[in-house]
Enzyme design. Sequence first.
Site, PDB file in Angstrom:
ATOM      1  N   LEU A   1     -23.699  32.839  30.139  1.00 15.39           N
ATOM      2  CA  LEU A   1     -23.013  33.555  29.021  1.00 15.39           C
ATOM      3  C   LEU A   1     -23.896  34.865  28.512  1.00 15.39           C
ATOM      4  CD1 LEU A   1     -21.611  30.926  26.546  1.00 15.39           C
ATOM      5  CD2 LEU A   1     -20.583  31.787  28.932  1.00 15.39           C
TER       6      LEU A   1
ATOM      7  N   ALA B   1     -22.462  38.219  27.879  1.00 13.19           N
ATOM      8  CA  ALA B   1     -21.625  39.301  27.569  1.00 13.19           C
ATOM      9  C   ALA B   1     -21.637  39.886  26.218  1.00 13.19           C
ATOM     10  CB  ALA B   1     -19.887  38.646  27.774  1.00 13.19           C
ATOM     11  N   GLY B   2     -22.180  39.300  25.285  1.00 19.70           N
ATOM     12  CA  GLY B   2     -22.534  39.941  24.053  1.00 19.70           C
ATOM     13  C   GLY B   2     -23.332  41.193  23.859  1.00 19.70           C
TER      14      GLY B   2
ATOM     15  N   ARG C   1     -27.203  42.958  16.623  1.00 17.50           N
ATOM     16  CA  ARG C   1     -28.424  42.580  15.394  1.00 17.50           C
ATOM     17  C   ARG C   1     -29.881  43.177  16.169  1.00 17.50           C
ATOM     18  NH1 ARG C   1     -27.436  36.552  13.681  1.00 17.50           N
ATOM     19  NH2 ARG C   1     -26.092  36.352  15.607  1.00 17.50           N
TER      20      ARG C   1
ATOM     21  N   ASN D   1     -26.244  22.138  17.489  1.00 13.95           N
ATOM     22  CA  ASN D   1     -25.826  22.430  18.893  1.00 13.95           C
ATOM     23  C   ASN D   1     -26.427  23.610  19.432  1.00 13.95           C
ATOM     24  OD1 ASN D   1     -24.145  22.945  21.032  1.00 13.95           O
ATOM     25  ND2 ASN D   1     -22.666  24.106  20.042  1.00 13.95           N
TER      26      ASN D   1
ATOM     27  N   TYR E   1     -53.541  68.528  45.636  1.00 13.44           N
ATOM     28  CA  TYR E   1     -52.502  69.122  45.352  1.00 13.44           C
ATOM     29  C   TYR E   1     -52.578  70.916  45.254  1.00 13.44           C
ATOM     30  CZ  TYR E   1     -48.321  69.673  42.296  1.00 13.44           C
ATOM     31  OH  TYR E   1     -47.391  69.933  41.864  1.00 13.44           O
TER      32      TYR E   1
ATOM     33  N   ARG F   1     -71.840  76.070  49.458  1.00 15.13           N
ATOM     34  CA  ARG F   1     -72.317  76.581  48.014  1.00 15.13           C
ATOM     35  C   ARG F   1     -72.742  77.484  48.111  1.00 15.13           C
ATOM     36  NH1 ARG F   1     -76.188  71.429  47.469  1.00 15.13           N
ATOM     37  NH2 ARG F   1     -78.025  72.430  48.221  1.00 15.13           N
TER      38      ARG F   1
END
Length: 456
Positions: free
Chosen positions: A9, A11-12, A16, A170, A387, A440
């Site tokens: 289950l 779906a809720g 809260r 329960n 880059y 360099r």
Amino acid sequence: MTNIFAVVLAAGQGTRMKSKLYKVLHPVCGKPMVEHVIDNIQSLNIEKIVTVVGHGAQMVKEKLGDKSEYVLQAEQLGTAHAVQQAEPILSSLEGTTLVVCGDTPLIRPETMQALFDYHTSQNAKATILTAVAGDPTGYGRILRDAEGNVAQIVEQKDATEEQKLVTEINTGTYCFDNKALFQALKLVNNNNAQGEYYLPDVIEILQKQGEIVSAFVTDHFDETLGVNDRFALSQAEQLMRAQINEKHMRNGVTIINPATTHISADAVIGADTVLQPGCIIEGKTRIGEDCVIGPNSHIVDSLIGNATTIHSSVILNSSVGDATAVGPFAHLRPDSSLGNHVKIGNFVEVKKSKLGDHSKVSHLSYIGDAEVGENVNIGCGSITVNYDGKNKFKTVIEDDVFVGCNSNLVAPVTLGEGSFIAAGSTVTKDVPSDALAIARARQENKLGYVSKLNLK
């Protein structure tokens, strides 16, 4: 052997939680709680898993993928109504259906198996998973008759003051005879304080039909915790973290301070590895044996070999070989790969690069989009310039190359095997094998120049 099915289950909306994120997708120990539930169910001998979705349905489907089948509860009218959405998939099948809430991430496979075994032994049409709560507020109460049999489940909002004193609750997890379940669901009404179709009403319906209804009491109340708000989420996190840490310690991992060590549910750690305080290990990370991790290291979805040390560093979606040292204060970004006996020192960043065995980047360097061979030394302050503001380019450093301090390797560029890069060089062209590259400006000293500046 009876067929076993499962209905999850989920779906809720979870108002809260006060969150934009769908409730069952909130993570516990790095994984959405509904995925914990599904993964625990999958470890049993389950024929079909059906997840009932509603709010955020697409997000749940994307997260769980093919671990489950799905049905939509477009309007949330209660738990009985939610289970009824699985009727087209399950109602014609013979077997036992396990119903579990998607916001109970702590429930273990062993408990679900024990529930199923008890259900079978009682030859019951329905079996409720119950627990004894110190504070039963908010839970449905289990009412038993004089013989101790389950007589009724009463929801908190429908309970009398006397019934509210009952501490057996329960948990919201059940086993049902599959066909009996879907037949009884058609008889459930919404004559209650919430105006919803309650799944526990199926229990009373089956009893009135003369069917056997049983209850299995678990000794582990904590694992039945349902997460409905952020406080319960933190409780679930704390409880699961303790379980995970205990599992690893009993398997031979030393955790110096379990209270400050966070390990994901999917991580694997070898024996004799030591986790120092403040470690965070996320995702599907694999850590070998005899490693030392920490303090304050953060490792996500990465592979760490044996006898490796990670010290106060961040490793993301990368692999690290055996007997390698990383840190302190190093950062391995995604798609980095370190070989065996490699050293990545303090304040070194590696990104999408491969380093061969026995190579070293000891301090203050950036290695990005690079392929580095074996026995390479990269000096302090050296970087791969990958880059140009628009595109990324690759640097190749072959075996046995020595890169002097403060060198800039401007990609695309290749340093041939055994070559030597003089300190302070900016290399823009390939360097042949065994060659010395000096790139360099020539130093020029102006004698007596400082006195002309009148600085003294």
